[in-house]
Design a protein around this motif. Structure first.
Motif, short mmCIF file in Angstrom:
data_model
loop_
_atom_site.label_atom_id
_atom_site.label_comp_id
_atom_site.label_asym_id
_atom_site.label_seq_id
_atom_site.Cartn_x
_atom_site.Cartn_y
_atom_site.Cartn_z
N UNK A 1 3.12 8.66 0.25
CA UNK A 1 2.12 8.72 1.32
C UNK A 1 1.03 9.70 0.94
N UNK A 2 -0.10 9.56 1.59
CA UNK A 2 -1.23 10.42 1.27
C UNK A 2 -2.47 9.80 1.86
N UNK A 3 -3.49 10.65 2.07
CA UNK A 3 -4.68 10.12 2.73
C UNK A 3 -5.51 9.29 1.75
N UNK A 4 -6.54 8.70 2.26
CA UNK A 4 -7.45 7.87 1.48
C UNK A 4 -8.00 8.65 0.28
N UNK A 5 -7.91 8.08 -0.90
CA UNK A 5 -8.45 8.74 -2.08
C UNK A 5 -7.50 9.71 -2.75
N UNK A 6 -6.24 9.76 -2.30
CA UNK A 6 -5.28 10.70 -2.87
C UNK A 6 -4.84 10.30 -4.27
N UNK A 7 -5.00 9.03 -4.60
CA UNK A 7 -4.60 8.57 -5.93
C UNK A 7 -3.42 7.61 -5.91
N UNK B 1 2.02 6.51 7.64
CA UNK B 1 3.11 7.34 7.16
C UNK B 1 4.37 7.19 8.00
N UNK B 2 4.19 6.98 9.28
CA UNK B 2 5.36 6.89 10.16
C UNK B 2 6.23 5.69 9.77
N UNK C 1 -0.10 13.95 8.54
CA UNK C 1 0.00 12.50 8.37
C UNK C 1 0.50 11.75 9.60
N UNK C 2 1.15 12.44 10.50
CA UNK C 2 1.67 11.73 11.67
C UNK C 2 0.85 12.03 12.91
N UNK C 3 -0.07 12.98 12.77
CA UNK C 3 -0.97 13.27 13.88
C UNK C 3 -0.27 13.84 15.10
N UNK C 4 0.79 14.63 14.87
CA UNK C 4 1.46 15.27 16.03
C UNK C 4 1.59 16.77 15.82
#
Ligand SMILES: Nc1ncnc2c1ncn2[C@@H]1O[C@H](COP(=O)(O)OP(=O)(O)O)[C@@H](O)[C@H]1O
Ligand SMILES: [Mg+2]
Lengths: 289, 235
Positions: free
Chosen positions: B34-40, B195-196, B232-235
Protein backbone atom coordinates in the motif's frame (compact mmCIF):
# COMPACT_ATOMS: atom_id res chain seq x y z
CA UNK A 1 -14.45 9.04 -77.05
CA UNK A 2 -14.26 10.96 -73.76
CA UNK A 3 -16.14 8.13 -72.11
CA UNK A 4 -13.65 5.55 -73.37
CA UNK A 5 -10.73 7.59 -72.07
CA UNK A 6 -12.53 7.99 -68.77
CA UNK A 7 -13.21 4.27 -68.41
CA UNK A 8 -9.70 3.35 -69.51
CA UNK A 9 -8.12 5.74 -67.01
CA UNK A 10 -10.48 4.57 -64.28
CA UNK A 11 -9.42 0.98 -64.84
CA UNK A 12 -5.75 1.98 -64.87
CA UNK A 13 -6.31 4.01 -61.71
CA UNK A 14 -7.87 1.08 -59.91
CA UNK A 15 -4.95 -1.19 -60.80
CA UNK A 16 -2.48 1.46 -59.69
CA UNK A 17 -4.52 2.02 -56.52
CA UNK A 18 -4.43 -1.68 -55.66
CA UNK A 19 -0.65 -1.66 -55.99
CA UNK A 20 -0.49 1.44 -53.78
CA UNK A 21 -2.66 -0.40 -51.26
CA UNK A 22 -0.02 -3.16 -50.95
CA UNK A 23 2.67 -0.58 -50.30
CA UNK A 24 0.68 1.61 -47.94
CA UNK A 25 -0.67 -1.31 -45.89
CA UNK A 26 2.89 -2.33 -45.06
CA UNK A 27 3.80 1.20 -44.06
CA UNK A 28 0.66 1.44 -41.95
CA UNK A 29 1.46 -1.82 -40.15
CA UNK A 30 4.88 -0.52 -39.17
CA UNK A 31 3.46 2.81 -38.08
CA UNK A 32 0.69 1.21 -36.03
CA UNK A 33 2.69 -1.57 -34.40
CA UNK A 34 6.18 -0.12 -33.92
CA UNK A 35 5.08 3.53 -33.78
CA UNK A 36 7.85 4.05 -36.29
CA UNK A 37 7.72 6.21 -39.42
CA UNK A 38 9.66 4.37 -42.12
CA UNK A 39 10.71 6.85 -44.81
CA UNK A 40 12.81 4.10 -46.39
CA UNK A 41 9.67 2.17 -47.29
CA UNK A 42 9.88 3.28 -50.93
CA UNK A 43 13.40 1.84 -51.05
CA UNK A 44 12.03 -1.51 -49.88
CA UNK A 45 9.77 -1.28 -52.91
CA UNK A 46 12.70 -0.33 -55.15
CA UNK A 47 14.95 -3.14 -53.87
CA UNK A 48 12.08 -5.59 -54.30
CA UNK A 49 11.69 -4.40 -57.90
CA UNK A 50 15.38 -4.99 -58.56
CA UNK A 51 15.22 -8.47 -57.05
CA UNK A 52 12.23 -9.13 -59.32
CA UNK A 53 14.10 -7.73 -62.29
CA UNK A 54 17.19 -9.87 -61.78
CA UNK A 55 15.07 -12.95 -61.07
CA UNK A 56 13.47 -12.68 -64.50
CA UNK A 57 16.42 -11.34 -66.50
CA UNK A 58 19.39 -13.18 -64.96
CA UNK A 59 17.78 -16.29 -63.56
CA UNK A 60 15.11 -16.51 -66.23
CA UNK A 61 12.39 -17.23 -63.67
CA UNK A 62 8.73 -16.80 -64.63
CA UNK A 63 7.11 -13.52 -63.59
CA UNK A 64 5.05 -14.91 -60.71
CA UNK A 65 7.95 -16.86 -59.27
CA UNK A 66 10.00 -13.65 -59.48
CA UNK A 67 7.39 -11.86 -57.43
CA UNK A 68 7.63 -14.55 -54.78
CA UNK A 69 11.43 -14.40 -54.83
CA UNK A 70 11.30 -10.60 -54.45
CA UNK A 71 8.86 -10.94 -51.55
CA UNK A 72 11.00 -13.53 -49.80
CA UNK A 73 14.23 -11.60 -50.37
CA UNK A 74 12.89 -8.24 -49.28
CA UNK A 75 10.96 -9.83 -46.42
CA UNK A 76 14.17 -11.24 -45.04
CA UNK A 77 16.04 -7.99 -45.60
CA UNK A 78 13.19 -6.09 -43.93
CA UNK A 79 13.51 -8.24 -40.81
CA UNK A 80 17.27 -7.69 -40.75
CA UNK A 81 16.87 -3.92 -41.17
CA UNK A 82 14.34 -3.85 -38.33
CA UNK A 83 16.70 -5.72 -36.04
CA UNK A 84 19.78 -3.67 -36.86
CA UNK A 85 18.44 -0.19 -37.62
CA UNK A 86 15.04 0.32 -36.01
CA UNK A 87 15.05 -1.92 -32.92
CA UNK A 88 17.42 0.32 -30.95
CA UNK A 89 15.06 3.29 -31.23
CA UNK A 90 11.69 1.62 -30.83
CA UNK A 91 9.60 3.42 -28.22
CA UNK A 92 11.50 6.67 -28.69
CA UNK A 93 9.71 9.77 -30.04
CA UNK A 94 8.74 9.68 -33.70
CA UNK A 95 11.42 12.17 -34.77
CA UNK A 96 14.06 9.48 -34.16
CA UNK A 97 12.65 7.04 -36.67
CA UNK A 98 11.90 9.84 -39.12
CA UNK A 99 15.50 11.02 -39.21
CA UNK A 100 16.96 7.55 -39.13
CA UNK A 101 14.78 6.26 -41.95
CA UNK A 102 15.45 9.37 -44.06
CA UNK A 103 19.11 8.53 -43.77
CA UNK A 104 18.48 4.88 -44.58
CA UNK A 105 16.38 5.89 -47.59
CA UNK A 106 19.15 8.07 -49.00
CA UNK A 107 21.77 5.41 -48.34
CA UNK A 108 19.79 2.62 -50.01
CA UNK A 109 18.81 4.74 -53.03
CA UNK A 110 22.42 5.79 -53.57
CA UNK A 111 23.71 2.29 -53.10
CA UNK A 112 21.28 1.11 -55.77
CA UNK A 113 22.35 3.96 -58.03
CA UNK A 114 25.97 2.97 -57.59
CA UNK A 115 25.34 -0.74 -58.16
CA UNK A 116 22.70 -0.66 -60.88
CA UNK A 117 23.15 2.74 -62.63
CA UNK A 118 20.23 5.08 -63.26
CA UNK A 119 19.00 3.48 -66.51
CA UNK A 120 15.36 2.46 -66.39
CA UNK A 121 14.83 -1.27 -66.85
CA UNK A 122 11.71 -3.18 -67.60
CA UNK A 123 10.67 -6.51 -66.12
CA UNK A 124 9.52 -8.83 -68.90
CA UNK A 125 6.49 -10.65 -67.59
CA UNK A 126 5.85 -12.37 -70.90
CA UNK A 127 2.18 -11.59 -70.38
CA UNK A 128 1.83 -8.20 -72.03
CA UNK A 129 1.41 -9.60 -75.54
CA UNK A 130 -1.91 -11.13 -74.56
CA UNK A 131 -4.48 -8.42 -74.55
CA UNK A 132 -8.12 -7.86 -75.20
CA UNK A 133 -10.50 -5.00 -75.78
CA UNK A 134 -13.88 -4.53 -74.20
CA UNK A 135 -15.79 -1.62 -75.84
CA UNK A 136 -12.53 0.12 -76.62
CA UNK A 137 -11.02 -0.43 -73.14
CA UNK A 138 -7.64 -2.03 -73.44
CA UNK A 139 -6.46 -4.65 -70.98
CA UNK A 140 -3.44 -6.92 -71.01
CA UNK A 141 -3.16 -10.30 -69.35
CA UNK A 142 -0.30 -8.79 -67.37
CA UNK A 143 -2.44 -6.05 -65.85
CA UNK A 144 -5.31 -8.39 -65.18
CA UNK A 145 -3.10 -10.87 -63.36
CA UNK A 146 -1.47 -8.06 -61.38
CA UNK A 147 -4.91 -6.86 -60.33
CA UNK A 148 -5.92 -10.35 -59.25
CA UNK A 149 -2.68 -10.87 -57.36
CA UNK A 150 -3.12 -7.58 -55.50
CA UNK A 151 -6.60 -8.59 -54.41
CA UNK A 152 -5.35 -12.01 -53.31
CA UNK A 153 -2.49 -10.50 -51.30
CA UNK A 154 -4.73 -7.94 -49.57
CA UNK A 155 -7.24 -10.65 -48.67
CA UNK A 156 -4.45 -12.88 -47.34
CA UNK A 157 -3.12 -10.03 -45.23
CA UNK A 158 -6.56 -9.22 -43.79
CA UNK A 159 -7.14 -12.86 -42.98
CA UNK A 160 -3.71 -13.13 -41.37
CA UNK A 161 -4.25 -10.11 -39.15
CA UNK A 162 -7.77 -11.10 -38.22
CA UNK A 163 -7.40 -14.79 -37.49
CA UNK A 164 -3.85 -15.98 -36.84
CA UNK A 165 -2.13 -15.84 -33.47
CA UNK A 166 0.61 -13.65 -34.90
CA UNK A 167 -1.96 -11.34 -36.47
CA UNK A 168 -3.85 -11.02 -33.19
CA UNK A 169 -0.57 -10.31 -31.43
CA UNK A 170 0.07 -7.52 -33.93
CA UNK A 171 -3.30 -5.97 -33.17
CA UNK A 172 -2.75 -6.33 -29.44
CA UNK A 173 0.60 -4.53 -29.64
CA UNK A 174 -0.88 -1.75 -31.76
CA UNK A 175 -3.62 -1.20 -29.18
CA UNK A 176 -1.51 -1.47 -26.03
CA UNK A 177 2.09 -2.56 -26.17
CA UNK A 178 2.61 -2.85 -22.41
CA UNK A 179 -0.50 -4.98 -22.03
CA UNK A 180 0.85 -7.19 -24.83
CA UNK A 181 4.17 -7.62 -23.03
CA UNK A 182 2.36 -8.43 -19.78
CA UNK A 183 0.26 -11.07 -21.54
CA UNK A 184 3.41 -12.86 -22.66
CA UNK A 185 3.51 -11.82 -26.31
CA UNK A 186 7.04 -11.85 -27.69
CA UNK A 187 6.96 -8.27 -28.89
CA UNK A 188 10.40 -8.34 -30.52
CA UNK A 189 9.43 -11.32 -32.67
CA UNK A 190 6.29 -9.52 -33.81
CA UNK A 191 8.37 -6.47 -34.76
CA UNK A 192 10.51 -8.66 -37.04
CA UNK A 193 7.48 -10.30 -38.58
CA UNK A 194 5.86 -6.92 -39.19
CA UNK A 195 8.90 -5.60 -41.03
CA UNK A 196 9.14 -8.81 -43.02
CA UNK A 197 5.51 -8.59 -44.11
CA UNK A 198 5.85 -4.92 -44.88
CA UNK A 199 8.98 -5.50 -46.97
CA UNK A 200 7.43 -8.43 -48.80
CA UNK A 201 4.32 -6.46 -49.77
CA UNK A 202 6.42 -3.54 -50.98
CA UNK A 203 8.56 -5.94 -53.01
CA UNK A 204 5.51 -7.49 -54.68
CA UNK A 205 4.31 -4.01 -55.60
CA UNK A 206 7.76 -3.03 -56.90
CA UNK A 207 7.95 -6.06 -59.16
CA UNK A 208 4.47 -5.37 -60.52
CA UNK A 209 5.30 -1.74 -61.26
CA UNK A 210 8.59 -2.87 -62.80
CA UNK A 211 6.61 -4.93 -65.27
CA UNK A 212 4.00 -2.26 -66.03
CA UNK A 213 6.49 0.62 -66.09
CA UNK A 214 10.17 0.65 -65.10
CA UNK A 215 12.64 -0.26 -62.38
CA UNK A 216 14.96 2.58 -61.34
CA UNK A 217 17.05 3.36 -58.26
CA UNK A 218 15.12 6.57 -57.59
CA UNK A 219 11.64 5.06 -57.90
CA UNK A 220 11.13 4.92 -54.12
CA UNK A 221 10.82 8.49 -52.92
CA UNK A 222 7.56 9.47 -54.64
CA UNK A 223 6.02 6.20 -53.52
CA UNK A 224 7.05 6.78 -49.90
CA UNK A 225 5.41 10.18 -49.92
CA UNK A 226 2.25 8.90 -51.59
CA UNK A 227 2.05 6.07 -49.07
CA UNK A 228 2.21 8.54 -46.21
CA UNK A 229 -0.61 10.50 -47.85
CA UNK A 230 -2.61 7.30 -48.17
CA UNK A 231 -2.22 6.24 -44.56
CA UNK A 232 -2.95 9.77 -43.40
CA UNK A 233 -6.17 9.80 -45.41
CA UNK A 234 -7.13 6.22 -44.64
CA UNK A 235 -6.28 6.19 -40.96
CA UNK A 236 -3.38 4.34 -39.35
CA UNK A 237 -4.13 0.69 -38.81
CA UNK A 238 -7.46 0.82 -40.63
CA UNK A 239 -7.13 -1.72 -43.41
CA UNK A 240 -10.32 -0.75 -45.22
CA UNK A 241 -9.61 2.96 -44.94
CA UNK A 242 -6.11 2.49 -46.34
CA UNK A 243 -7.35 0.41 -49.29
CA UNK A 244 -10.02 2.99 -50.04
CA UNK A 245 -7.54 5.87 -49.86
CA UNK A 246 -5.03 3.98 -52.02
CA UNK A 247 -7.58 3.44 -54.78
CA UNK A 248 -8.63 7.06 -54.52
CA UNK A 249 -5.02 8.18 -54.98
CA UNK A 250 -4.59 5.77 -57.90
CA UNK A 251 -7.72 7.16 -59.55
CA UNK A 252 -6.76 10.80 -58.99
CA UNK A 253 -3.33 10.17 -60.44
CA UNK A 254 -4.61 8.24 -63.43
CA UNK A 255 -7.56 10.49 -64.27
CA UNK A 256 -5.48 13.62 -63.67
CA UNK A 257 -2.86 12.19 -65.99
CA UNK A 258 -5.40 11.34 -68.65
CA UNK A 259 -7.44 14.53 -68.57
CA UNK A 260 -5.15 17.28 -67.33
CA UNK A 261 -1.54 16.43 -67.99
CA UNK A 262 0.66 13.44 -67.47
CA UNK A 263 3.59 15.64 -66.52
CA UNK A 264 2.08 16.46 -63.13
CA UNK A 265 0.82 12.98 -62.25
CA UNK A 266 2.84 12.86 -59.02
CA UNK A 267 1.42 16.21 -57.91
CA UNK A 268 -2.29 15.26 -57.96
CA UNK A 269 -2.20 13.11 -54.81
CA UNK A 270 -0.60 15.99 -52.90
CA UNK A 271 -3.19 18.46 -54.15
CA UNK A 272 -5.92 16.03 -53.12
CA UNK A 273 -4.38 15.69 -49.68
CA UNK A 274 -4.21 19.45 -49.20
CA UNK A 275 -7.83 19.81 -50.25
CA UNK A 276 -8.93 17.04 -47.89
CA UNK A 277 -6.95 18.48 -45.00
CA UNK A 278 -8.79 21.73 -45.48
CA UNK A 279 -12.23 20.26 -46.13
CA UNK A 280 -12.22 17.11 -44.00
CA UNK A 281 -9.49 17.36 -41.36
CA UNK A 282 -10.71 14.31 -39.39
CA UNK A 283 -9.66 11.97 -42.24
CA UNK A 284 -11.77 9.94 -44.65
CA UNK A 285 -12.55 7.13 -42.24
CA UNK A 286 -13.13 9.71 -39.53
CA UNK A 287 -11.13 8.26 -36.67
CA UNK A 288 -7.85 7.34 -34.98
CA UNK A 289 -6.54 3.82 -34.67
CA UNK B 1 11.16 -18.15 -0.26
CA UNK B 2 8.75 -18.24 -3.23
CA UNK B 3 9.34 -14.62 -4.18
CA UNK B 4 12.30 -12.71 -2.83
CA UNK B 5 13.06 -9.18 -4.01
CA UNK B 6 16.24 -7.66 -2.67
CA UNK B 7 17.44 -4.06 -2.78
CA UNK B 8 15.51 -3.26 -5.92
CA UNK B 9 16.25 0.16 -7.46
CA UNK B 10 14.51 1.45 -10.55
CA UNK B 11 13.49 4.67 -12.18
CA UNK B 12 12.71 6.63 -15.29
CA UNK B 13 15.70 8.38 -16.76
CA UNK B 14 17.17 10.51 -13.99
CA UNK B 15 14.17 10.08 -11.69
CA UNK B 16 14.67 7.24 -9.24
CA UNK B 17 11.32 5.76 -8.28
CA UNK B 18 12.40 2.78 -6.14
CA UNK B 19 15.13 2.83 -3.48
CA UNK B 20 16.42 -0.52 -2.24
CA UNK B 21 13.03 -2.15 -2.00
CA UNK B 22 13.10 -5.61 -0.42
CA UNK B 23 9.95 -7.70 -0.31
CA UNK B 24 9.15 -11.35 0.20
CA UNK B 25 6.12 -13.50 -0.42
CA UNK B 26 5.38 -17.02 0.77
CA UNK B 27 3.71 -19.50 -1.50
CA UNK B 28 -0.08 -19.39 -1.30
CA UNK B 29 -0.25 -16.05 0.51
CA UNK B 30 -1.69 -12.66 -0.31
CA UNK B 31 0.88 -9.94 0.09
CA UNK B 32 -0.14 -6.36 -0.28
CA UNK B 33 1.71 -3.18 -1.08
CA UNK B 34 0.00 0.00 0.00
CA UNK B 35 1.04 3.58 -0.48
CA UNK B 36 -0.24 6.85 -1.82
CA UNK B 37 -0.28 7.91 -5.45
CA UNK B 38 3.24 8.11 -6.87
CA UNK B 39 4.84 5.97 -4.15
CA UNK B 40 6.30 3.59 -6.72
CA UNK B 41 3.87 0.68 -6.48
CA UNK B 42 3.27 0.30 -10.22
CA UNK B 43 6.96 0.79 -10.92
CA UNK B 44 7.67 -2.13 -8.62
CA UNK B 45 5.11 -4.31 -10.40
CA UNK B 46 6.51 -3.45 -13.83
CA UNK B 47 9.99 -4.46 -12.64
CA UNK B 48 8.65 -7.83 -11.48
CA UNK B 49 7.06 -8.37 -14.90
CA UNK B 50 10.22 -7.38 -16.78
CA UNK B 51 8.59 -4.46 -18.57
CA UNK B 52 10.91 -2.07 -16.72
CA UNK B 53 14.55 -2.97 -16.14
CA UNK B 54 15.66 -2.42 -12.54
CA UNK B 55 18.91 -0.48 -12.23
CA UNK B 56 20.08 -2.76 -9.43
CA UNK B 57 18.85 -5.43 -7.07
CA UNK B 58 17.66 -8.99 -7.52
CA UNK B 59 14.33 -10.72 -8.05
CA UNK B 60 14.21 -14.40 -7.22
CA UNK B 61 11.02 -16.20 -8.16
CA UNK B 62 10.29 -19.88 -7.65
CA UNK B 63 13.95 -20.77 -7.39
CA UNK B 64 15.37 -18.67 -10.22
CA UNK B 65 16.50 -15.13 -10.81
CA UNK B 66 14.16 -13.38 -13.21
CA UNK B 67 15.44 -9.79 -13.27
CA UNK B 68 16.83 -9.15 -16.73
CA UNK B 69 14.53 -11.67 -18.42
CA UNK B 70 12.21 -10.47 -21.18
CA UNK B 71 8.54 -10.12 -20.16
CA UNK B 72 7.32 -13.11 -22.18
CA UNK B 73 9.90 -15.34 -20.46
CA UNK B 74 8.65 -14.16 -17.08
CA UNK B 75 5.05 -14.94 -18.00
CA UNK B 76 6.15 -18.36 -19.19
CA UNK B 77 7.92 -18.87 -15.85
CA UNK B 78 4.55 -18.45 -14.10
CA UNK B 79 4.28 -14.78 -13.14
CA UNK B 80 1.55 -12.68 -14.66
CA UNK B 81 0.16 -9.22 -14.04
CA UNK B 82 -3.20 -7.53 -14.24
CA UNK B 83 -2.08 -3.93 -14.70
CA UNK B 84 -3.41 -0.72 -13.25
CA UNK B 85 -6.17 0.76 -15.39
CA UNK B 86 -7.14 -2.73 -16.68
CA UNK B 87 -5.57 -2.15 -20.12
CA UNK B 88 -7.73 -4.61 -22.02
CA UNK B 89 -7.39 -4.34 -25.80
CA UNK B 90 -10.47 -2.26 -26.58
CA UNK B 91 -10.84 -3.22 -30.24
CA UNK B 92 -10.52 -6.94 -29.68
CA UNK B 93 -13.35 -9.13 -28.51
CA UNK B 94 -13.59 -10.52 -24.99
CA UNK B 95 -12.69 -13.96 -26.33
CA UNK B 96 -9.67 -12.64 -28.25
CA UNK B 97 -8.47 -10.80 -25.15
CA UNK B 98 -8.62 -14.04 -23.18
CA UNK B 99 -6.94 -16.09 -25.93
CA UNK B 100 -4.09 -13.63 -26.06
CA UNK B 101 -3.71 -13.96 -22.29
CA UNK B 102 -2.93 -17.62 -22.93
CA UNK B 103 -0.40 -17.01 -25.70
CA UNK B 104 2.49 -18.32 -23.61
CA UNK B 105 0.73 -21.69 -23.28
CA UNK B 106 1.91 -24.13 -25.93
CA UNK B 107 -0.89 -26.70 -25.64
CA UNK B 108 -4.10 -25.45 -27.37
CA UNK B 109 -6.11 -27.95 -25.33
CA UNK B 110 -5.01 -26.25 -22.11
CA UNK B 111 -5.92 -22.83 -23.53
CA UNK B 112 -9.45 -23.93 -24.40
CA UNK B 113 -9.83 -25.55 -20.96
CA UNK B 114 -8.81 -22.32 -19.29
CA UNK B 115 -11.11 -20.37 -21.58
CA UNK B 116 -14.02 -22.53 -20.45
CA UNK B 117 -12.95 -22.02 -16.85
CA UNK B 118 -12.80 -18.26 -17.31
CA UNK B 119 -16.29 -18.26 -18.77
CA UNK B 120 -17.68 -20.36 -15.93
CA UNK B 121 -15.94 -18.24 -13.26
CA UNK B 122 -17.01 -14.99 -14.93
CA UNK B 123 -20.44 -15.62 -16.48
CA UNK B 124 -20.70 -11.99 -17.56
CA UNK B 125 -17.70 -12.56 -19.86
CA UNK B 126 -19.32 -15.63 -21.37
CA UNK B 127 -22.38 -13.54 -22.18
CA UNK B 128 -20.25 -10.90 -23.83
CA UNK B 129 -17.63 -13.15 -25.40
CA UNK B 130 -18.01 -11.72 -28.91
CA UNK B 131 -18.35 -8.09 -27.84
CA UNK B 132 -15.45 -5.66 -28.16
CA UNK B 133 -13.70 -5.23 -24.82
CA UNK B 134 -13.95 -1.45 -25.17
CA UNK B 135 -17.74 -1.69 -24.97
CA UNK B 136 -17.72 -3.31 -21.50
CA UNK B 137 -18.37 -1.39 -18.28
CA UNK B 138 -15.46 -0.62 -15.93
CA UNK B 139 -16.30 -3.52 -13.64
CA UNK B 140 -16.63 -5.93 -16.55
CA UNK B 141 -13.31 -4.76 -17.96
CA UNK B 142 -11.69 -5.42 -14.58
CA UNK B 143 -13.08 -8.96 -14.57
CA UNK B 144 -11.76 -9.42 -18.11
CA UNK B 145 -8.33 -8.10 -17.15
CA UNK B 146 -8.11 -10.50 -14.20
CA UNK B 147 -9.39 -13.42 -16.28
CA UNK B 148 -6.87 -12.58 -19.00
CA UNK B 149 -4.02 -12.58 -16.50
CA UNK B 150 -5.15 -16.01 -15.27
CA UNK B 151 -5.09 -17.51 -18.76
CA UNK B 152 -1.35 -18.16 -18.54
CA UNK B 153 -1.93 -20.29 -15.43
CA UNK B 154 0.27 -18.18 -13.15
CA UNK B 155 1.82 -19.34 -9.90
CA UNK B 156 2.10 -15.69 -8.88
CA UNK B 157 -0.48 -13.10 -9.86
CA UNK B 158 0.21 -9.38 -9.58
CA UNK B 159 -2.87 -7.19 -9.22
CA UNK B 160 -2.31 -3.46 -9.58
CA UNK B 161 -5.20 -1.46 -8.10
CA UNK B 162 -8.00 -3.80 -9.14
CA UNK B 163 -10.56 -1.79 -7.17
CA UNK B 164 -9.72 1.55 -8.80
CA UNK B 165 -12.81 3.40 -9.93
CA UNK B 166 -15.22 0.57 -9.14
CA UNK B 167 -18.50 0.81 -7.22
CA UNK B 168 -18.35 -0.67 -3.67
CA UNK B 169 -20.50 -3.63 -4.62
CA UNK B 170 -18.11 -4.53 -7.46
CA UNK B 171 -15.13 -4.08 -5.14
CA UNK B 172 -16.65 -6.74 -2.87
CA UNK B 173 -16.87 -9.04 -5.85
CA UNK B 174 -13.22 -8.38 -6.70
CA UNK B 175 -12.28 -9.26 -3.11
CA UNK B 176 -14.13 -12.56 -3.42
CA UNK B 177 -12.31 -13.30 -6.65
CA UNK B 178 -8.91 -12.55 -5.13
CA UNK B 179 -9.59 -14.90 -2.21
CA UNK B 180 -10.74 -17.59 -4.61
CA UNK B 181 -7.57 -17.23 -6.66
CA UNK B 182 -5.46 -17.58 -3.52
CA UNK B 183 -7.47 -20.61 -2.39
CA UNK B 184 -6.76 -22.14 -5.78
CA UNK B 185 -3.06 -22.12 -4.87
CA UNK B 186 -1.95 -18.98 -6.68
CA UNK B 187 0.12 -16.51 -4.70
CA UNK B 188 -1.14 -12.93 -5.00
CA UNK B 189 0.61 -9.59 -4.76
CA UNK B 190 -1.99 -6.92 -4.40
CA UNK B 191 -1.27 -3.23 -4.85
CA UNK B 192 -3.92 -0.90 -3.55
CA UNK B 193 -4.70 2.65 -2.62
CA UNK B 194 -7.81 1.25 -0.97
CA UNK B 195 -5.71 0.27 2.05
CA UNK B 196 -8.58 -0.97 4.17
CA UNK B 197 -9.65 -3.52 1.62
CA UNK B 198 -6.08 -4.63 0.97
CA UNK B 199 -5.06 -4.99 4.62
CA UNK B 200 -8.24 -6.91 5.46
CA UNK B 201 -7.42 -9.72 3.08
CA UNK B 202 -3.61 -9.67 3.12
CA UNK B 203 -1.47 -12.12 5.04
CA UNK B 204 1.42 -9.73 4.97
CA UNK B 205 1.71 -6.08 4.01
CA UNK B 206 4.33 -3.50 3.05
CA UNK B 207 3.92 0.27 3.13
CA UNK B 208 5.71 2.15 0.39
CA UNK B 209 6.49 5.88 0.62
CA UNK B 210 8.34 7.74 -2.15
CA UNK B 211 10.06 4.57 -3.26
CA UNK B 212 11.07 3.31 0.19
CA UNK B 213 9.55 0.51 2.25
CA UNK B 214 8.79 2.31 5.50
CA UNK B 215 6.78 -0.31 7.32
CA UNK B 216 5.83 -3.95 7.04
CA UNK B 217 3.92 -6.49 9.05
CA UNK B 218 0.91 -8.76 9.14
CA UNK B 219 -2.14 -7.27 7.46
CA UNK B 220 -4.17 -7.46 10.65
CA UNK B 221 -1.38 -5.74 12.64
CA UNK B 222 -1.05 -2.86 10.19
CA UNK B 223 -4.81 -2.33 10.34
CA UNK B 224 -4.28 -1.48 14.03
CA UNK B 225 -1.10 0.56 13.51
CA UNK B 226 -1.53 4.24 14.43
CA UNK B 227 0.55 5.74 11.61
CA UNK B 228 -1.13 3.53 9.02
CA UNK B 229 -4.57 4.41 10.39
CA UNK B 230 -3.73 8.11 10.15
CA UNK B 231 -2.07 8.14 6.72
CA UNK B 232 -3.94 5.47 4.80
CA UNK B 233 -7.20 4.68 6.53
CA UNK B 234 -8.19 8.24 7.29
CA UNK B 235 -9.04 7.62 10.96
N1 LIG C 1 6.55 6.55 -17.38
C1 LIG C 1 7.06 7.34 -16.42
N2 LIG C 1 7.98 8.30 -16.72
C2 LIG C 1 8.51 9.08 -15.77
N3 LIG C 1 8.18 9.01 -14.48
C3 LIG C 1 7.27 8.10 -14.10
C4 LIG C 1 6.66 7.21 -15.05
N4 LIG C 1 5.80 6.41 -14.38
C5 LIG C 1 5.86 6.78 -13.09
N5 LIG C 1 6.74 7.78 -12.91
C6 LIG C 1 7.10 8.41 -11.63
O1 LIG C 1 7.58 7.40 -10.77
C7 LIG C 1 7.06 7.57 -9.46
C8 LIG C 1 6.32 6.32 -9.05
O2 LIG C 1 5.17 6.17 -9.88
P1 LIG C 1 4.25 4.88 -9.82
O3 LIG C 1 5.11 3.67 -9.73
O4 LIG C 1 3.29 4.96 -10.93
O5 LIG C 1 3.49 5.10 -8.42
P2 LIG C 1 2.16 4.43 -7.86
O6 LIG C 1 1.83 3.26 -8.70
O7 LIG C 1 2.51 4.07 -6.46
O8 LIG C 1 1.10 5.47 -7.90
C9 LIG C 1 6.19 8.81 -9.50
O9 LIG C 1 6.96 9.88 -9.03
C10 LIG C 1 5.87 8.99 -10.96
O10 LIG C 1 5.71 10.35 -11.27
MG1 LIG D 1 0.12 2.87 -9.72
Amino acid sequence: MMLTVFLQQTLNGIILGCIYALIALGLSLIFGILETANFAHGEFYMIGAFIGFFSTSLLGLPFFISILVAMAGMGLLGAVIERVVFRPIVGKPLINSMLLSFGLSTALANLALFLFKPDPRKIESGLSEFHFDVCGIFMTAERLSILVLCVVLVCLLSWFIQYTKTGKSMRAIAQDRTAAELAGINVRRIYSVTFAISGALAAAAGTMVGAMFYVQPDMGLAVTLKSFIIITLGGIGQIKGVIFAAILIGLVESLGGGFISYAYKDAYPFILMLLLFILKPEGLAGGGK
Amino acid sequence: MFLKVQDLCAGYGRIQALHNVSIEAEKGSIVTLIGSNGAGKSTFMMCLSGVLRPTSGTIEFDGRFIHGLHPEKIVAAGLSQCPEGRRVWPKMTVKENLEMGGISVKDPGVVSERLDMAFSNFPILAERRNQLAGSLSGGEQQMLAIARALMSGPKLLLLDEPSLGLAPIIVEKVVEIIKKIRDGGTTVILVEQNAFMALSIADYAYVLETGHVVLSGKGSDLLKDDSVRKSYLGV
